[in-house]
Design a protein around this motif. Sequence first.
Motif, PDB file in Angstrom:
ATOM      1  N   GLN A  65     -19.703  39.360  15.259  1.00 30.84           N
ATOM      2  CA  GLN A  65     -18.823  38.202  15.080  1.00 30.84           C
ATOM      3  C   GLN A  65     -19.585  36.915  14.782  1.00 30.84           C
ATOM      4  O   GLN A  65     -19.138  36.102  13.961  1.00 30.84           O
ATOM      5  CB  GLN A  65     -17.884  38.035  16.288  1.00 30.84           C
ATOM      6  CG  GLN A  65     -18.528  37.671  17.614  1.00 30.84           C
ATOM      7  CD  GLN A  65     -19.153  38.875  18.330  1.00 30.84           C
ATOM      8  OE1 GLN A  65     -19.072  40.010  17.858  1.00 30.84           O
ATOM      9  NE2 GLN A  65     -19.781  38.624  19.464  1.00 30.84           N
ATOM     10  N   VAL A  66     -20.741  36.723  15.406  1.00 26.39           N
ATOM     11  CA  VAL A  66     -21.479  35.475  15.173  1.00 26.39           C
ATOM     12  C   VAL A  66     -22.172  35.504  13.808  1.00 26.39           C
ATOM     13  O   VAL A  66     -22.111  34.539  13.040  1.00 26.39           O
ATOM     14  CB  VAL A  66     -22.489  35.208  16.312  1.00 26.39           C
ATOM     15  CG1 VAL A  66     -23.358  34.000  15.986  1.00 26.39           C
ATOM     16  CG2 VAL A  66     -21.748  34.985  17.628  1.00 26.39           C
ATOM     17  N   LEU A  69     -19.595  35.150  11.168  1.00 28.87           N
ATOM     18  CA  LEU A  69     -19.088  33.778  11.127  1.00 28.87           C
ATOM     19  C   LEU A  69     -20.054  32.873  10.376  1.00 28.87           C
ATOM     20  O   LEU A  69     -19.658  32.075   9.525  1.00 28.87           O
ATOM     21  CB  LEU A  69     -18.876  33.256  12.553  1.00 28.87           C
ATOM     22  CG  LEU A  69     -18.349  31.823  12.637  1.00 28.87           C
ATOM     23  CD1 LEU A  69     -16.931  31.733  12.091  1.00 28.87           C
ATOM     24  CD2 LEU A  69     -18.387  31.313  14.073  1.00 28.87           C
ATOM     25  N   GLN A  70     -21.328  33.028  10.685  1.00 30.18           N
ATOM     26  CA  GLN A  70     -22.293  32.170  10.001  1.00 30.18           C
ATOM     27  C   GLN A  70     -22.273  32.423   8.500  1.00 30.18           C
ATOM     28  O   GLN A  70     -22.302  31.501   7.689  1.00 30.18           O
ATOM     29  CB  GLN A  70     -23.697  32.385  10.557  1.00 30.18           C
ATOM     30  CG  GLN A  70     -24.617  31.216  10.160  1.00 30.18           C
ATOM     31  CD  GLN A  70     -26.057  31.603  10.022  1.00 30.18           C
ATOM     32  OE1 GLN A  70     -26.536  32.449  10.762  1.00 30.18           O
ATOM     33  NE2 GLN A  70     -26.744  30.995   9.080  1.00 30.18           N
ATOM     34  N   THR A 317     -13.577  31.510  13.651  1.00 27.60           N
ATOM     35  CA  THR A 317     -13.740  32.267  14.896  1.00 27.60           C
ATOM     36  C   THR A 317     -12.696  33.370  15.004  1.00 27.60           C
ATOM     37  O   THR A 317     -13.028  34.525  15.293  1.00 27.60           O
ATOM     38  CB  THR A 317     -13.623  31.329  16.116  1.00 27.60           C
ATOM     39  OG1 THR A 317     -12.497  30.466  15.936  1.00 27.60           O
ATOM     40  CG2 THR A 317     -14.877  30.491  16.284  1.00 27.60           C
ATOM     41  N   CYS A 320     -13.386  36.193  12.410  1.00 30.10           N
ATOM     42  CA  CYS A 320     -14.523  37.081  12.691  1.00 30.10           C
ATOM     43  C   CYS A 320     -14.321  37.859  13.986  1.00 30.10           C
ATOM     44  O   CYS A 320     -14.817  38.986  14.120  1.00 30.10           O
ATOM     45  CB  CYS A 320     -15.818  36.277  12.687  1.00 30.10           C
ATOM     46  SG  CYS A 320     -16.145  35.624  11.027  1.00 30.10           S
ATOM     47  N   THR A 379     -12.783  27.567  19.546  1.00 24.03           N
ATOM     48  CA  THR A 379     -13.916  28.357  20.019  1.00 24.03           C
ATOM     49  C   THR A 379     -13.767  28.822  21.454  1.00 24.03           C
ATOM     50  O   THR A 379     -14.515  29.679  21.914  1.00 24.03           O
ATOM     51  CB  THR A 379     -15.229  27.551  19.889  1.00 24.03           C
ATOM     52  OG1 THR A 379     -16.339  28.427  20.090  1.00 24.03           O
ATOM     53  CG2 THR A 379     -15.297  26.423  20.928  1.00 24.03           C
ATOM     54  N   PHE A 454     -20.274  25.541  12.119  1.00 21.41           N
ATOM     55  CA  PHE A 454     -20.862  26.615  12.926  1.00 21.41           C
ATOM     56  C   PHE A 454     -21.515  26.065  14.186  1.00 21.41           C
ATOM     57  O   PHE A 454     -21.451  26.671  15.265  1.00 21.41           O
ATOM     58  CB  PHE A 454     -21.898  27.358  12.081  1.00 21.41           C
ATOM     59  CG  PHE A 454     -22.550  28.511  12.794  1.00 21.41           C
ATOM     60  CD1 PHE A 454     -21.888  29.717  12.949  1.00 21.41           C
ATOM     61  CD2 PHE A 454     -23.833  28.388  13.312  1.00 21.41           C
ATOM     62  CE1 PHE A 454     -22.488  30.787  13.609  1.00 21.41           C
ATOM     63  CE2 PHE A 454     -24.445  29.450  13.972  1.00 21.41           C
ATOM     64  CZ  PHE A 454     -23.767  30.647  14.116  1.00 21.41           C
ATOM     65  N   VAL A 457     -19.429  26.024  17.382  1.00 20.62           N
ATOM     66  CA  VAL A 457     -18.886  27.269  17.934  1.00 20.62           C
ATOM     67  C   VAL A 457     -19.766  27.697  19.098  1.00 20.62           C
ATOM     68  O   VAL A 457     -20.988  27.585  19.031  1.00 20.62           O
ATOM     69  CB  VAL A 457     -18.841  28.366  16.851  1.00 20.62           C
ATOM     70  CG1 VAL A 457     -18.539  29.730  17.461  1.00 20.62           C
ATOM     71  CG2 VAL A 457     -17.797  28.000  15.802  1.00 20.62           C
ATOM     72  N   GLN A 458     -19.143  28.161  20.167  1.00 18.41           N
ATOM     73  CA  GLN A 458     -19.888  28.612  21.340  1.00 18.41           C
ATOM     74  C   GLN A 458     -19.947  30.144  21.320  1.00 18.41           C
ATOM     75  O   GLN A 458     -18.941  30.809  21.568  1.00 18.41           O
ATOM     76  CB  GLN A 458     -19.200  28.116  22.610  1.00 18.41           C
ATOM     77  CG  GLN A 458     -19.114  26.598  22.664  1.00 18.41           C
ATOM     78  CD  GLN A 458     -18.296  26.092  23.842  1.00 18.41           C
ATOM     79  OE1 GLN A 458     -18.081  26.821  24.801  1.00 18.41           O
ATOM     80  NE2 GLN A 458     -17.849  24.864  23.758  1.00 18.41           N
ATOM     81  N   PRO A 459     -21.114  30.704  21.039  1.00 17.61           N
ATOM     82  CA  PRO A 459     -21.212  32.159  20.871  1.00 17.61           C
ATOM     83  C   PRO A 459     -20.723  32.951  22.083  1.00 17.61           C
ATOM     84  O   PRO A 459     -20.086  33.993  21.916  1.00 17.61           O
ATOM     85  CB  PRO A 459     -22.711  32.387  20.631  1.00 17.61           C
ATOM     86  CG  PRO A 459     -23.198  31.092  20.065  1.00 17.61           C
ATOM     87  CD  PRO A 459     -22.392  30.028  20.743  1.00 17.61           C
ATOM     88  N   LEU A 462     -17.017  32.975  22.025  1.00 19.38           N
ATOM     89  CA  LEU A 462     -16.531  33.803  20.918  1.00 19.38           C
ATOM     90  C   LEU A 462     -16.669  35.287  21.257  1.00 19.38           C
ATOM     91  O   LEU A 462     -15.796  36.104  20.918  1.00 19.38           O
ATOM     92  CB  LEU A 462     -17.301  33.465  19.634  1.00 19.38           C
ATOM     93  CG  LEU A 462     -16.939  34.289  18.397  1.00 19.38           C
ATOM     94  CD1 LEU A 462     -15.445  34.209  18.073  1.00 19.38           C
ATOM     95  CD2 LEU A 462     -17.758  33.830  17.190  1.00 19.38           C
TER      96      LEU A 462
END
Lengths: 496, 496
Positions: A65-66, A69-70, A317, A320, A379, A454, A457-459, A462
């Motif tokens: 997902q991260v 997303l990137q 977010t 993904c 997020t 990006f 966003v807090q991984p 997410l």
Amino acid sequence: MLGDSSGVPMRPTLRASLLALLPTLLVGQTPVPAAAPAAAAPKPSQYPVGVPGQLMKAIAEQGQQVANLQELVDTIGPRLTGSERMRRAHGWAQAKLTQMGAQNVHEEAWDFGFAWTRGLDQARLLTHNQMPLMIAHNAFTPGFDKPVVGEVMEPADFKLATLQALKGQLKGRILLRTMGARPAPGAPRPAGMPNPQEQDTLNQFLKEEGVLAVLTMSNKQYGLLTTGGRTFKEIGKAPVPAATLTQEGFKQLQRLLARKEPVKLELSLGGKLSKTPVKDYNVVGEIRGSEKPEEVVIIGAHMDSWDLSTGANDNGTGTCASIEALRAILASGAKPKRTIRVVLFSGEEQGLLGSKAYAKAHKDELDKVQAVIVDDMGTGRIRGWALQGREDVKAAMAGVISPMNDFGLREVSLARMGSTDHASFLPYGVPAFSAQQDAEDYFSHTHHSHVDSFERVQPEALLQGTQALAVTAWELANLEQRLPHKAPEAPREPAR
Amino acid sequence: MLGDSSGVPMRPTLRASLLALLPTLLVGQTPVPAAAPAAAAPKPSQYPVGVPGQLMKAIAEQGQQVANLQELVDTIGPRLTGSERMRRAHGWAQAKLTQMGAQNVHEEAWDFGFAWTRGLDQARLLTHNQMPLMIAHNAFTPGFDKPVVGEVMEPADFKLATLQALKGQLKGRILLRTMGARPAPGAPRPAGMPNPQEQDTLNQFLKEEGVLAVLTMSNKQYGLLTTGGRTFKEIGKAPVPAATLTQEGFKQLQRLLARKEPVKLELSLGGKLSKTPVKDYNVVGEIRGSEKPEEVVIIGAHMDSWDLSTGANDNGTGTCASIEALRAILASGAKPKRTIRVVLFSGEEQGLLGSKAYAKAHKDELDKVQAVIVDDMGTGRIRGWALQGREDVKAAMAGVISPMNDFGLREVSLARMGSTDHASFLPYGVPAFSAQQDAEDYFSHTHHSHVDSFERVQPEALLQGTQALAVTAWELANLEQRLPHKAPEAPREPAR
């Protein structure tokens, strides 16, 4: 006060003494609204038994997902509905879904309206001091071929009658428009806030009068720009050019007008409308159910975004997380009894257009939908699902999310939420729920602004949200009973 | 997630339900760092007896500090040292001082260096997705006559040796430069942070190599742009063009580079240097002392600002508080024993240049200066004075501010502060103090950023600060004793 952003150091003694006194300088970070303290993250050994725990573990350890997303937001970038980049995102998502082994991967077209491409936007105060003002052209409004100059004017309000009283005085003017306070929950629309039909009449009047442009104020403070707008399907309904200033810039113009001095701006608004209306697309991919393939759990998110930043939170977010939830289920080898389908809508930002089109196109199959779950609140961690007053599904949904109760997913509220794609399914009686997420800095900073990136966003959050989607969808697909539908209302059409 | 910044209302039911859930939407305000709770404002009837109370009352009831500030920052606008608008501010301030009956109103020239005028700044990511990035040309760096295109590159650091190892690979490149963490108080300058001489060598190397531009990252998050820079007196010392991106934009470029994909930008940086070096000016006005006119209390602030906004907090507030403090004393009819002089410096932002020039030009009179008090820490209330380790003046200064103890002015700390104009007097042994003010949102948001606007000034705090300046100056002018001077050090020259 002197600083050192020039990169040329201050004298060390000054630097040291300044820093000793002013610790905030060291950080340079804006405090964000305090979130509810997150539950201490349980250890992997505490994952629940069975498929939900397997999915959670797989997402934690191999989740894409991260990285997805990137890739989506940094390389494809902003995804305004109808744009070339939105089109690239459709291809990107289908490639991802195909690559992971999803079935029935395809896109479904729907009629959007005129597309719009941002150009370069600038404003400069020609009177007083020549200073540049930050500005963002409002999407789906016409631009100018070259810089234009106009005198600024602020009508008392934007009621048609107020503007009509200014007939003959508006030609070539740049009008400041304050939106006014938003109505309290449940309150009627304020007199100054036109409905879409009234807005059309207003637009027509402003065009006939030769108004040069309308400027609105960002809905966020501290220099954040925001944007918005709706498209239209007949070119005659195009509004006058419009743009948004920062709160600080807008209020400076208001103060200058209050001095009764002429205020002139030079405006460059480079956005361009397409020559003809365009289609847009929803992207679909699924894993077929092993026992009741015709019954479907829909995981929904929207791929379109506004275009001042890259739509990382709104709704990269959700996009993904949805793709990864399906990937994890596919990769697990577990077979859901019902079909689990990801639908990545577009046109959400212009009025839930893609999901409305999807629901309408599939209206004869909607009685087979077990539930629609939509992830589109930024997020923050998913705390639960807003059940839209559906007391009758509360117990079942509490069971559905129970495997993740120790991981922050534990709320089944009766709250009614709107403004995202689950709402397009409600008129058909479908159980359709929006995720309730921690707000974090979503409404204060990132939502529709030039920093929905990006970076914001807090991984960890997410990850939890992705796990929540996967587990909720899995459990809904394997639930013994069907969630009851309500009696359908007459389907609602898009407002314009 | 859909919002309604378009002005086209959401369906009322959606709006109402969304708002019910998301109260932050109603506000749209960014929380700012919590300040120390202000003492409940005492009532006017509690003003101290005598002249201090009269001054406080007059400032509260007839004070011009807010009206002057609005006029200065909204109409004259940004006041970059050496600029035409700075020049207008010199005239404005002298007119204000003359109009209020100040004596000895004049300006004093000093040699600045090349002046600079901001043009229109734009950046666009040509690879990947064509998105515009917010950018601000760094003042006092050359611009371009037309848009330029270059490939982005990030050296490991900006040490000369690191860059020299890239010799031959830098032509036409746009270099990302991270400033690195600031050194801890008292710590030596980090290896990567060049001193001014090293910076000159670096600039020369970058120019010889044909570097197109250097991009730095804003020191504030959430989309705020900041600027900075130093001028120079020999055109050969001009750096390469430089500009600042938002943190979000800069980090996006870093992430794209980390993908090992080419990253190209189109840059328009419209700033222009003057053809020849220019002078700038300090503005002076005073009320002559009735008994010891040759002894002087200097109230200092700086009129110059950075130019992304209007310098309302840095240092419009200090400028207008200083002017108003003098006006209130003049209007009161009270006669200070010593002369009270307002000096409005410029060139502060480029290294305290105006105050250094003033101190140097008046070095033979500085032994007659009772004290220098400088107001340059933003909009917050003045809590006291930082005495620069001067234990020997602590008791006297505690007495000086005692009339306002109940109004928040009560701290006499030994703290050493730098980075504003009092520091230019310290090498001469003069008792020179900086106001200690509540930080409010100064370092987190407004300092050197694109939102240092009138909007971000707190009138109540500015009132208190103005009263604090007036009372402190009055008491210093009438204090029985002279504040002792320290032995002068060798005067320091501006770094460049």
